[in-house]
Every structure is written in C-alpha cells, then in structure tokens.
Design a protein around this motif. Structure first.
Motif, PDB file in Angstrom:
ATOM      1  N   ASP A 106      38.954  41.881  37.101  1.00 51.83           N
ATOM      2  CA  ASP A 106      38.891  40.423  37.065  1.00 51.83           C
ATOM      3  C   ASP A 106      38.248  39.922  35.775  1.00 51.83           C
TER       4      ASP A 106
ATOM      5  N   CYS B 100      49.092  32.732  42.746  1.00 53.44           N
ATOM      6  CA  CYS B 100      47.879  33.199  42.063  1.00 53.44           C
ATOM      7  C   CYS B 100      46.802  32.120  42.085  1.00 53.44           C
TER       8      CYS B 100
ATOM      9  N   SER C  78      45.288  31.957  45.472  1.00 53.22           N
ATOM     10  CA  SER C  78      44.357  33.076  45.743  1.00 53.22           C
ATOM     11  C   SER C  78      43.015  32.839  45.061  1.00 53.22           C
ATOM     12  N   LEU C  79      43.019  32.138  43.926  1.00 53.52           N
ATOM     13  CA  LEU C  79      41.750  31.794  43.278  1.00 53.52           C
ATOM     14  C   LEU C  79      40.947  30.830  44.131  1.00 53.52           C
ATOM     15  N   LYS C  80      41.618  29.884  44.776  1.00 51.44           N
ATOM     16  CA  LYS C  80      40.938  28.947  45.667  1.00 51.44           C
ATOM     17  C   LYS C  80      40.325  29.692  46.842  1.00 51.44           C
ATOM     18  N   ASP C  81      41.055  30.696  47.362  1.00 48.51           N
ATOM     19  CA  ASP C  81      40.580  31.471  48.503  1.00 48.51           C
ATOM     20  C   ASP C  81      39.344  32.302  48.146  1.00 48.51           C
ATOM     21  N   ARG C  82      39.205  32.670  46.881  1.00 46.39           N
ATOM     22  CA  ARG C  82      38.047  33.460  46.438  1.00 46.39           C
ATOM     23  C   ARG C  82      36.762  32.635  46.446  1.00 46.39           C
ATOM     24  N   ASN C  83      36.918  31.338  46.221  1.00 43.47           N
ATOM     25  CA  ASN C  83      35.730  30.484  46.108  1.00 43.47           C
ATOM     26  C   ASN C  83      35.227  30.003  47.424  1.00 43.47           C
TER      27      ASN C  83
ATOM     28  N   ASN D 169      43.397  41.543  35.603  1.00 38.30           N
ATOM     29  CA  ASN D 169      43.996  41.140  36.871  1.00 38.30           C
ATOM     30  C   ASN D 169      45.004  40.022  36.598  1.00 38.30           C
TER      31      ASN D 169
ATOM     32  N   THR E 125      46.150  37.631  38.353  1.00 37.64           N
ATOM     33  CA  THR E 125      45.698  36.295  38.755  1.00 37.64           C
ATOM     34  C   THR E 125      44.815  35.695  37.669  1.00 37.64           C
TER      35      THR E 125
END
Length: 161
Positions: free
Chosen positions: A75, A153, A156-161, A121, A123
């Motif tokens: 990442d 992608c 998925s960044l929103k889901d990480r936060n 990565n 994303t």
C-alpha cells in the motif's frame, strides 16, 4: 483440490527467515527446522532435504534461474522503497520502474536468487492518479482498465477508513 502455498528451496534457513522478515515483514507460522511456513502462504525448505524428497543430488538443485518470482503488493510503496534503500547489499533485478498502466514495481533477489517483486497496490495506483487530478474516466484510460474497476478501487478505499 485446494492450493495451500508456494514452497521455495533455500540454502540457509536462518538467513532466509531473517530476510523474509526484515524485508517483507513475513513471520514464521510453523517452524519444523528444515521446513518453515511463513505468513502469506510461503514455505521454505532446506536444499538438502528437498534434494532427498525429489530424489536428486544436492548439486542438481540450481538457484538463480530467473524463471519465476514471488509477487507482493504494498500500500505505501514509497515508504517500502525508503526502507529497502536502507538494507545493505540488496541485490536488485532492477530499480523502481513504472508499467504502462501506472503501477510502480521493483524486483530484487532473495539470498538464494529467487526473484521477489513488490508492486504498488493497484488501488493505491488509482488513488495516486485521482489525487493528481485525473477524473475517474481519465484514470481508467490511463490505466487501460474499465471505469467500473476504478470505481471499485475507490469504494474499497472508503471501506478501509
């Protein structure tokens, strides 16, 4: 049938365990002495025991064939490269390159000349392009991927936060 892991043969188990931990952060899951399983689905096997298993002589096991690689994604690619630069005597296949789709990668050898590739990565490639001012559509064109891939992608960044 289920794929379990990739096994690579090593000449010095301690040196290899140290390398994979220090460089890639892989930890020992199971240590049977001559066979070690690391996080990430990689197993290490000593050269002498491997030669016995496949009924070959030790000298028939040859390292450095440049025919395969272990692939990782990171990442924080820039941070990884900084850390890698601090390691003495790193044997590079090549320095950082950027593929046509925008992903940055570096390849280097482990102590037994197995190729390791660490790529940014995908994303994070999307994020880098969006952060640089490209639209979702322009990012898809730049990366030669569907717009839906770029959107997934970003989701998925929103889901990480």
């Amino acid at each position: 049938m289920k794929f379990l892991n990739t096994l690579i043969v090593v000449s010095n188990m301690q040196k290899s365990k140290q390398f994979y931990y220090e460089v890639l952060g892989l930890e020992v899951v199971v240590d049977m002495g001559t066979n070690v399983t690391l996080t990430g689905g990689i197993a290490l096997q000593t050269k002498d025991t491997w030669a016995k298993f496949i009924r070959k002589r030790d000298r028939e096991i040859v390292f450095g064939g440049n025919v395969a690689e272990l692939y990782f994604e990171e990442d924080d690619f820039d941070c990884f490269i900084q850390r890698l630069n601090d390691i003495e005597n790193m044997n590079y296949v090549h320095n950082v390159i950027e593929h046509s789709w925008g992903q940055r990668v570096i390849r280097f050898y482990d102590p037994d000349q197995h190729i390791i590739e660490v790529g940014e990565n995908m994303t994070m490639v999307v994020k880098r392009f969006i952060d640089s001012g490209l639209s979702i559509e322009d990012t898809a064109i730049r990366m030669d991927v569907p717009v839906e891939y770029v959107k997934s992608c970003l989701e998925s960044l929103k889901d990480r936060n």
